[in-house]
Every structure is written in C-alpha cells, then in structure tokens.
Design a protein around this motif. Structure first.
Motif, short mmCIF file in Angstrom:
data_model
loop_
_atom_site.label_atom_id
_atom_site.label_comp_id
_atom_site.label_asym_id
_atom_site.label_seq_id
_atom_site.Cartn_x
_atom_site.Cartn_y
_atom_site.Cartn_z
N ASP A 49 4.06 -0.71 8.03
CA ASP A 49 3.27 0.15 7.13
C ASP A 49 3.71 -0.04 5.68
N ALA A 50 5.00 -0.04 5.45
CA ALA A 50 5.52 -0.20 4.09
C ALA A 50 5.15 -1.56 3.51
N LEU A 51 5.31 -2.61 4.31
CA LEU A 51 4.96 -3.96 3.84
C LEU A 51 3.48 -4.05 3.48
N GLN A 52 2.64 -3.40 4.25
CA GLN A 52 1.21 -3.49 4.01
C GLN A 52 0.76 -2.71 2.79
N THR A 53 1.59 -1.82 2.25
CA THR A 53 1.21 -1.10 1.03
C THR A 53 1.30 -2.02 -0.18
N ASP A 54 2.18 -3.03 -0.11
CA ASP A 54 2.46 -3.93 -1.23
C ASP A 54 2.94 -3.14 -2.45
#
Length: 190
Positions: A162-167
C-alpha cells in the motif's frame, strides 16, 4: 541477495494451480508460471524452506487469506519453495490449512530462482523465508528475509505494498487511508 532497485530475475517454473483446479491431480493440477505471467501487475513473491513443515503452512495460509486484498491492489501473489510441484500437490491434499489454497505454489526444484535471488540457506540448501514486492516493470521495490525458524507477517507485506503504491513519503506505521508526509508543510511549520 538481490534488493531494492534490482531487476527480479527471469524465471519459468512449474506450479500447482490455485484453487480447486490445483487439486485435480497430476497432469491437471499443474501449470507453468513465468516472470511474464501477470505482466503489468505488481507481484508479491514469497518463499518458504520446505513443504510438510510446521511454520510454512501458517504463513502460506495467512498470505492466501489476503489474496483478494492483494488482487484489489493489482498484485499477483506467488508462493515458492525448492520442493517439486508433486510434493506441493501432495502437501495440499494432506494439509487442511492449505488444501483450498487460493494462490499458486511454484516449484524451484533446480534452485535457479532462489540462487539468482541469493536466498538459499548456506547450510540447508533450501530457500530462506524471503519476500519480494516487485513493481509492474519487474524491479524489486521491497525485500525481506527471515531465518528458517521465524515466520513473517503477511499483513505487514500488504501494508508495505500500500505504501509503495502511494508513491509518497509514508511514515513509520503508516496505513492505507492515512495522510502521507508533506515535506513542504513540515518546513513551513518550523
């Protein structure tokens, strides 16, 4: 060990199919999965040391319970070990925790993928409890490895995805739906 920023190695492995199709028996239960399978999606690839052990099915079942949540994030979930597809199938048949497994079980019998990733245990010759989050371009964005005797937390892997996909900049213990850090606001407040 390969890590963040490295390309995930190319692979072509036999696997036990996910779901009920995986229990149809030899010749029907198997498929080939490559690095091109699920092209354009995020991939979460996790390894366990050996089938028919004690910690491994707890992890596999916990990852599988989150399969729909990973899928909702456009991520394919793959489990792998150095055991063969035949051993994987036999284990599924005889272990109630993974019998209805919703994810494929990859067979890295030649240890090519485990070796390329640098995750083979030096004493046992089996894969360590390694987990990789790979972006749609095939680049490793997160890597984690545990010793043979310590299970991991699949919910934490989902949180990291989830965190990675927020960029964006996500602070410690950030969870989906929370605000990311805004460096400009921090400097203005100081």
């Amino acid at each position: 060990m390969l890590t963040v920023g490295d390309k995930f190695p190319a692979f072509n492995l036999a696997a036990v199919k996910a779901g009920p199709e995986g229990l149809e028996g030899p010749g029907k239960s198997f498929t080939q999965i490559t690095n091109e399978t699920d092209a354009g999606k995020w991939k979460v690839v996790f390894f366990w040391p050996k089938d028919f052990t004690f910690i491994c099915p707890t992890e596999i079942a916990a990852f599988a319970k989150l399969n729909e949540e990973f899928a909702d994030r456009d991520a394919a979930l793959y489990g792998a070990s150095t055991d063969s597809e035949f051993v994987h199938l036999n284990w599924r048949v005889h272990n109630a925790d993974i019998r209805d497994l919703a994810i494929p079980m990859l067979a890295d019998t030649k240890r090519e993928l485990s070796s390329a990733l640098g995750i083979l245990d030096k004493n046992e010759g089996v894969a360590l409890r390694a987990t990789f989050i790979v972006d749609p371009e095939g680049t490793i964005q997160w890597a984690s490895v545990n010793g043979l005797n310590v299970g991991r937390n699949p919910q934490e892997v989902l949180r990291i995805l989830d965190a990675l996909q927020t960029d964006e900049l996500c602070p410690c213990n950030w969870t989906k739906g929370e605000e990311a850090l805004k460096p400009q606001e921090i400097f203005e407040a100081a």
